[in-house]
Design an enzyme around this catalytic site. Sequence first.
Site, short mmCIF file in Angstrom:
data_model
loop_
_atom_site.label_atom_id
_atom_site.label_comp_id
_atom_site.label_asym_id
_atom_site.label_seq_id
_atom_site.Cartn_x
_atom_site.Cartn_y
_atom_site.Cartn_z
NE ARG A 49 63.69 46.40 34.00
CZ ARG A 49 62.63 47.12 34.31
NH1 ARG A 49 61.50 46.53 34.61
NH2 ARG A 49 62.71 48.43 34.37
CB CYS A 59 64.68 49.46 30.71
SG CYS A 59 63.29 50.18 29.80
#
Length: 137
Positions: free
Chosen positions: A107, A109
């Site tokens: 991931r 962000c």
Amino acid sequence: MSKIVRKLISTSNAPRPVAPYNQAVIADRTVYVSGCLGLDKDTMTLMPGGAVPEMAKALENLQAVLAAAGSGVDKVVKATIFVEDMGDFANINEEYKKVFTKDFPARSCVQVAKLPMNAKVEIEVVALTGEVETVSV
């Protein structure tokens, strides 16, 4: 040489795209889900209250698109989250952990200057279809 099929995914269980793109595209056994906003699918308006309710709704919309593609959060290999304010990071993570509960995908962000429709958060993922075995090494 065999032909690879490119499937365009559309479901009424998630908001329709707000620009010229598909909700998702499958190439071979890989699902590329377009950015999901915290939109109500019927009114096409953002959930009120900021990043946390928007994230909860975006994740609900994401799950609907993944289901339409024959996939699910357990088959996500990469997630990218875009936020208007990195100060919302911790609260967004709490919503994220309600959906991605184990065997987390890779991931990123990132904070961005502006999101479509003045949203506070957007999430896109790459996932797999078919039978998938998760192995930790």
